[in-house]
Write a protein that holds these residues in place. Structure first.
Motif, mmCIF file in Angstrom:
data_model
loop_
_atom_site.group_PDB
_atom_site.id
_atom_site.type_symbol
_atom_site.label_atom_id
_atom_site.label_comp_id
_atom_site.label_asym_id
_atom_site.label_seq_id
_atom_site.Cartn_x
_atom_site.Cartn_y
_atom_site.Cartn_z
ATOM 1 N N GLU A 1 32.652 20.821 27.855
ATOM 2 C CA GLU A 1 33.803 19.933 27.991
ATOM 3 C C GLU A 1 33.839 18.906 26.862
ATOM 4 O OE1 GLU A 1 33.383 17.771 31.812
ATOM 5 O OE2 GLU A 1 31.306 18.432 31.722
ATOM 6 N N SER A 2 34.951 18.216 26.721
ATOM 7 C CA SER A 2 35.108 17.215 25.667
ATOM 8 C C SER A 2 34.021 16.152 25.767
ATOM 9 C CB SER A 2 36.479 16.537 25.786
ATOM 10 O OG SER A 2 37.509 17.457 25.557
ATOM 11 N N GLY A 3 33.480 15.780 24.614
ATOM 12 C CA GLY A 3 32.451 14.748 24.576
ATOM 13 C C GLY A 3 31.038 15.239 24.802
ATOM 14 N N CYS A 4 30.851 16.569 24.874
ATOM 15 C CA CYS A 4 29.512 17.093 25.167
ATOM 16 C C CYS A 4 28.625 17.162 23.922
ATOM 17 C CB CYS A 4 29.600 18.469 25.832
ATOM 18 S SG CYS A 4 30.180 19.774 24.728
ATOM 19 N N GLY A 5 29.218 17.009 22.729
ATOM 20 C CA GLY A 5 28.407 17.016 21.506
ATOM 21 C C GLY A 5 28.585 18.230 20.623
ATOM 22 N N LYS A 6 29.550 19.109 20.947
ATOM 23 C CA LYS A 6 29.748 20.337 20.161
ATOM 24 C C LYS A 6 30.110 20.020 18.708
ATOM 25 C CE LYS A 6 33.234 21.959 22.511
ATOM 26 N NZ LYS A 6 33.547 20.797 23.362
ATOM 27 N N THR A 7 31.168 19.233 18.553
ATOM 28 C CA THR A 7 31.649 18.922 17.202
ATOM 29 C C THR A 7 30.622 18.103 16.428
ATOM 30 O OG1 THR A 7 33.979 19.045 17.787
ATOM 31 C CG2 THR A 7 33.423 17.658 15.912
ATOM 32 N N THR A 8 29.973 17.154 17.095
ATOM 33 C CA THR A 8 28.951 16.342 16.417
ATOM 34 C C THR A 8 27.804 17.225 15.933
ATOM 35 O OG1 THR A 8 29.521 14.443 17.807
ATOM 36 C CG2 THR A 8 27.420 14.351 16.649
ATOM 37 N N THR A 9 27.430 18.214 16.728
ATOM 38 C CA THR A 9 26.387 19.156 16.300
ATOM 39 C C THR A 9 26.822 19.878 15.030
ATOM 40 O OG1 THR A 9 25.638 19.495 18.587
ATOM 41 C CG2 THR A 9 25.020 21.173 16.978
ATOM 42 N N GLY A 10 28.055 20.397 15.025
ATOM 43 C CA GLY A 10 28.554 21.114 13.850
ATOM 44 C C GLY A 10 28.598 20.239 12.616
ATOM 45 N N ARG A 11 29.079 19.012 12.771
ATOM 46 C CA ARG A 11 29.188 18.108 11.621
ATOM 47 C C ARG A 11 27.819 17.649 11.120
ATOM 48 N NH1 ARG A 11 34.441 14.576 11.332
ATOM 49 N NH2 ARG A 11 35.976 16.110 11.965
ATOM 50 N N THR A 12 26.868 17.529 12.027
ATOM 51 C CA THR A 12 25.526 17.109 11.619
ATOM 52 C C THR A 12 24.807 18.240 10.891
ATOM 53 O OG1 THR A 12 25.442 15.640 13.551
ATOM 54 C CG2 THR A 12 23.358 16.063 12.426
ATOM 55 N N ILE A 13 25.031 19.477 11.324
ATOM 56 C CA ILE A 13 24.390 20.624 10.677
ATOM 57 C C ILE A 13 24.759 20.697 9.199
ATOM 58 C CG2 ILE A 13 24.477 23.166 10.533
ATOM 59 C CD1 ILE A 13 24.666 23.186 13.585
ATOM 60 N N ILE A 14 26.039 20.437 8.885
ATOM 61 C CA ILE A 14 26.449 20.541 7.478
ATOM 62 C C ILE A 14 26.407 19.180 6.782
ATOM 63 C CG2 ILE A 14 27.824 22.614 7.880
ATOM 64 C CD1 ILE A 14 30.318 20.912 7.675
ATOM 65 N N LYS A 15 25.785 18.204 7.435
ATOM 66 C CA LYS A 15 25.509 16.884 6.857
ATOM 67 C C LYS A 15 26.762 16.053 6.572
ATOM 68 C CE LYS A 15 21.875 15.552 5.585
ATOM 69 N NZ LYS A 15 20.963 15.855 4.499
ATOM 70 N N LEU A 16 27.840 16.272 7.346
ATOM 71 C CA LEU A 16 28.925 15.296 7.330
ATOM 72 C C LEU A 16 28.447 14.044 8.049
ATOM 73 C CD1 LEU A 16 32.171 17.368 8.027
ATOM 74 C CD2 LEU A 16 31.344 16.467 5.856
ATOM 75 N N TYR A 17 27.551 14.223 9.037
ATOM 76 C CA TYR A 17 26.815 13.128 9.654
ATOM 77 C C TYR A 17 25.347 13.312 9.288
ATOM 78 C CZ TYR A 17 30.847 12.603 12.862
ATOM 79 O OH TYR A 17 32.097 12.437 13.407
ATOM 80 N N GLU A 18 24.680 12.200 9.010
ATOM 81 C CA GLU A 18 23.246 12.272 8.769
ATOM 82 C C GLU A 18 22.514 12.394 10.111
ATOM 83 O OE1 GLU A 18 21.270 12.427 6.030
ATOM 84 O OE2 GLU A 18 23.122 12.718 4.904
ATOM 85 N N PRO A 19 21.609 13.347 10.257
ATOM 86 C CA PRO A 19 20.885 13.478 11.530
ATOM 87 C C PRO A 19 19.971 12.279 11.790
ATOM 88 C CG PRO A 19 19.979 14.957 9.864
ATOM 89 C CD PRO A 19 21.206 14.361 9.270
ATOM 90 N N THR A 20 19.844 11.906 13.052
ATOM 91 C CA THR A 20 18.923 10.829 13.428
ATOM 92 C C THR A 20 17.486 11.332 13.415
ATOM 93 O OG1 THR A 20 20.657 9.891 14.838
ATOM 94 C CG2 THR A 20 18.397 9.138 15.227
ATOM 95 N N GLU A 21 17.290 12.540 13.938
ATOM 96 C CA GLU A 21 15.967 13.192 13.944
ATOM 97 C C GLU A 21 16.179 14.692 13.924
ATOM 98 O OE1 GLU A 21 13.099 12.291 17.013
ATOM 99 O OE2 GLU A 21 13.612 10.156 16.972
ATOM 100 N N GLY A 22 15.090 15.425 13.650
ATOM 101 C CA GLY A 22 15.121 16.880 13.764
ATOM 102 C C GLY A 22 15.185 17.585 12.428
#
Length: 324
Positions: free
Chosen positions: A51-72
């Motif tokens: 559902e919306s807000g579950c983290g799907k899009t954030t996961t995708g954007r973090t994988i390609i480094k549009l967002y910097e990962p916090t850990e991992g």
């Protein structure tokens, strides 16, 4: 599809700080992605639902480094790119691209279609002017548009055509891996199947690997080899597409699949809809233990104390649930 692992994500976290006051003092975090691990084989499509807000899009954007990962770790073709600097990320920008959800917001209205598609080619210094123009014409034709559309502006196109332009832009640097972030959700139903079929054809022709993020569970089943189900920043189940749809194990997956409309009235009347009680908890202060426990009719005492980890329960099928 090959057996080679192209992308491996290990214990990925992405937290967004919440700040307060004139000094911007951090008071908490939004735990958008919280300890997610999975892998994608070269040439396959992994679907992500939830559902919306579950983290799907954030996961995708973090994988390609549009967002910097916090850990991992984000291991792409054997290299951990999670902590790479922007300069060292440049070669990977060419290999990893994204198709965005909203074809109206993702295209600069002041740029011609040719410049939108050619922008990444210019940034990577890949082609001279003549070759660049030939490549743009080729890409426009590849996504079902006219080669002479490059001189026009985004407002002259329909939503479906704009999304095709967005796909051409993603293909401009000859990527290997594309994050498709709900690429059909803003389009008319009549256009959605055309775009999905085109993505499948492009994958076959160009050897692409996809992370396909979507709400439409039927479409995800159609295009994906495997499917991952996310809930409140956690991956709660992942498995081969047909296996997950025929034998959903996590109570949340079962509820999601029970909501898929069935066109046959007789079959629909036999389908038992699972209605979840309560609200999705806040990602700012997620519950201890299983994040789904307050909405789950099978919850046990251990669910309030221990966070369940993904464990394999069958061939290429894993679930994070204390019932298994």
């Amino acid at each position: 599809m090959e057996d080679k692992i192209l992308l491996e994500v290990k214990n990925l976290k992405k937290y967004f700080p919440i700040k307060k006051g004139i000094l911007g003092t951090q008071i908490s975090n939004v735990k958008a992605v919280d300890d997610v691990s999975f892998s994608i084989k070269k040439g396959e499509t992994l679907g992500f639902v939830g559902e919306s807000g579950c983290g799907k899009t954030t996961t995708g954007r973090t994988i390609i480094k549009l967002y910097e990962p916090t850990e991992g770790q984000i291991i792409y073709d054997g290299q951990d790119i999670a902590k790479l600097s922007p300069r060292h990320m440049l070669p990977y920008r060419k290999k990893m691209q994204m198709i965005f959800q909203d074809p109206y917001a993702s295209l600069d209205p002041r740029m011609t279609v040719g410049d939108i598609i050619g922008e990444a080619i210019d940034a990577q210094k890949l082609l001279g002017k003549g070759e660049r123009n030939d490549k743009i014409t080729y890409l426009l034709k590849k996504v079902g548009l006219n080669g002479d559309h490059g001189s026009r502006y985004p407002h002259e196109f329909s939503g479906g055509q704009r999304q095709r332009i967005g796909i051409a832009r993603a293909l401009a640097v000859d990527p290997e891996f594309i994050v498709c972030d709900e690429p059909i959700s803003a389009l008319d139903v009549s256009i959605q199947a055309q775009v999905v079929n085109m993505l499948e054809d492009l994958q076959h022709d160009l050897g692409l690997t996809y992370l396909f993020i979507a709400h439409d569970l039927s479409m995800v089943k159609h295009i994906s080899n495997r499917i991952g189900v996310m809930y409140l920043g956690h991956l709660v189940e992942i498995g081969e597409s047909n296996e997950l749809y025929s034998k959903p194990l996590h109570p949340y997956t079962q509820a999601l699949l029970s909501a898929i409309p069935i066109p046959d009235p007789d079959m629909a009347s036999k389908n038992k809809r699972i209605v979840l009680q309560g609200e999705t908890p806040s990602p700012i202060d997620p519950p201890v233990g299983c994040r789904f426990k307050d909405r789950c009719k099978y919850a046990k005492p251990i669910c309030s104390q221990v966070t369940p980890l993904l464990k394999e329960v069958g061939k290429d099928h894993s679930v994070a649930c204390h019932l298994y």
